[in-house]
Structure formats: structure tokens, C-alpha cells
Write a protein that holds these residues in place. Structure first.
Motif, PDB file in Angstrom:
ATOM      1  N   UNK A  98       2.431  -5.947  -4.842  1.00  0.00           N
ATOM      2  CA  UNK A  98       3.217  -4.634  -5.135  1.00  0.00           C
ATOM      3  C   UNK A  98       2.745  -3.739  -6.078  1.00  0.00           C
ATOM      4  N   UNK A  99       1.909  -4.033  -7.033  1.00  0.00           N
ATOM      5  CA  UNK A  99       1.335  -3.299  -7.971  1.00  0.00           C
ATOM      6  C   UNK A  99       0.165  -2.481  -7.166  1.00  0.00           C
ATOM      7  N   UNK A 100      -0.655  -3.252  -6.509  1.00  0.00           N
ATOM      8  CA  UNK A 100      -1.510  -2.679  -5.571  1.00  0.00           C
ATOM      9  C   UNK A 100      -1.047  -1.710  -4.698  1.00  0.00           C
ATOM     10  N   UNK A 101       0.030  -1.957  -4.012  1.00  0.00           N
ATOM     11  CA  UNK A 101       0.657  -0.900  -2.817  1.00  0.00           C
ATOM     12  C   UNK A 101       1.148   0.427  -3.682  1.00  0.00           C
ATOM     13  N   UNK A 102       1.651   0.033  -4.904  1.00  0.00           N
ATOM     14  CA  UNK A 102       2.212   1.341  -5.860  1.00  0.00           C
ATOM     15  C   UNK A 102       0.983   2.087  -6.237  1.00  0.00           C
ATOM     16  N   UNK A 103      -0.135   1.450  -6.399  1.00  0.00           N
ATOM     17  CA  UNK A 103      -1.469   2.321  -6.731  1.00  0.00           C
ATOM     18  C   UNK A 103      -1.804   3.203  -5.722  1.00  0.00           C
ATOM     19  N   UNK A 104      -1.937   2.550  -4.339  1.00  0.00           N
ATOM     20  CA  UNK A 104      -2.486   3.116  -3.275  1.00  0.00           C
ATOM     21  C   UNK A 104      -1.425   4.351  -2.891  1.00  0.00           C
ATOM     22  N   UNK A 105      -0.153   4.148  -3.219  1.00  0.00           N
ATOM     23  CA  UNK A 105       1.038   5.266  -3.154  1.00  0.00           C
ATOM     24  C   UNK A 105       0.654   6.450  -3.836  1.00  0.00           C
ATOM     25  N   UNK A 106       0.242   6.132  -5.374  1.00  0.00           N
ATOM     26  CA  UNK A 106      -0.094   7.330  -5.973  1.00  0.00           C
ATOM     27  C   UNK A 106      -1.472   7.757  -5.730  1.00  0.00           C
ATOM     28  N   UNK A 107      -2.383   7.326  -5.017  1.00  0.00           N
ATOM     29  CA  UNK A 107      -3.403   7.759  -4.617  1.00  0.00           C
ATOM     30  C   UNK A 107      -3.296   8.586  -3.599  1.00  0.00           C
ATOM     31  N   UNK A 108      -2.340   8.358  -2.769  1.00  0.00           N
ATOM     32  CA  UNK A 108      -2.068   9.268  -1.586  1.00  0.00           C
ATOM     33  C   UNK A 108      -1.270  10.403  -2.026  1.00  0.00           C
TER      34      UNK A 108
END
Length: 119
Positions: A98-108
Motif C-alpha cells: 500500500x505504501x509503495x502504491x501511494x508513493x507511485x501515486x505521489x510520483x505521478x
């Protein structure tokens, strides 16, 4: 906006995503070190939020609209803390994912913020 700050937030977010993604791959929940990394990324996103609002207050305007820009700034700031909270409730490998996905969302969101500002 400051291009260097946008790049710094995106790169640290992707590093956090890789780190937490690796933890999820190894079947590990988020640990204290991960939360320190999340705090660093969140502080960078907070700095970007402050800089963005100060630039808007100083008379600069976003190319694609001020309201859209502010909403994206707030969403970028909240993406990693929201993922961190969810990872606390899910103390398995899926918390790390979940944290990995949230960090990818932030990069996008950083890429989108750059486009909205006029980059």
C-alpha cells in the motif's frame, strides 16, 4: 513551481516505492525505517505545498488553473500519509504494498503538477 523540488519529491517517492515494494516482495510489513522514509517524503511534499501556495499568493498563476493546481498540491501532500495510515491497519506485506502504491501515486501527481503549472 520549483523544478528541483518537484524532481526531488518524485525521485524520493519512487525510491520509497521501490523500498516498500521490495519489503512487500520479501513478505514484510512496514517497519520503523519505512516510516522514517515516509516522513522524509511527506516533508518534501509539505515544502512543495508551501512553496506552491506562496508562489500563488505572490501573483504567479498556474497554466491550467489555480483551483486544479491547489487540489493537486493537497492530494500530493496527503497521498503518502494516507498510505502510511493504511499500512498501520494492515500489518502484513500488503501494508508495504500500500505504501509503495501511494508513493507511485505521489510520483505521478508530481508529473501532473509540473504540467498544470505550465512546464
Amino acid at each position: 513551481m520549483l523544478d528541483a523540488l518537484t524532481i526531488a519529491v518524485a525521485v524520493t517517492a519512487l525510491a520509497l516505492a521501490a523500498w516498500c515494494g521490495f519489503a512487500a516482495f520479501r513478505d514484510q510489513p512496514t517497519k520503523d525505517w519505512h516510516f522514517i522514509g515516509m516522513a522524509v517524503v511527506t516533508l518534501l511534499a509539505l515544502a512543495q505545498l508551501v512553496v506552491g501556495i506562496v508562489r500563488l499568493a505572490g501573483g504567479d498563476r498556474a497554466h491550467d488553473g489555480t483551483t486544479t493546481f491547489v487540489v493537486y498540491l493537497i492530494g500530493a501532500f496527503l497521498s503518502v500519509p494516507a498510505a502510511a495510515f493504511l499500512s498501520l491497519t494492515e500489518r502484513t506485506r500488503w501494508g508495504s504494498a500500500t505504501v509503495a502504491a501511494g508513493a507511485v501515486v505521489l510520483a505521478v501527481l508530481e508529473v501532473r503538477l509540473y504540467d498544470i503549472w505550465g512546464g
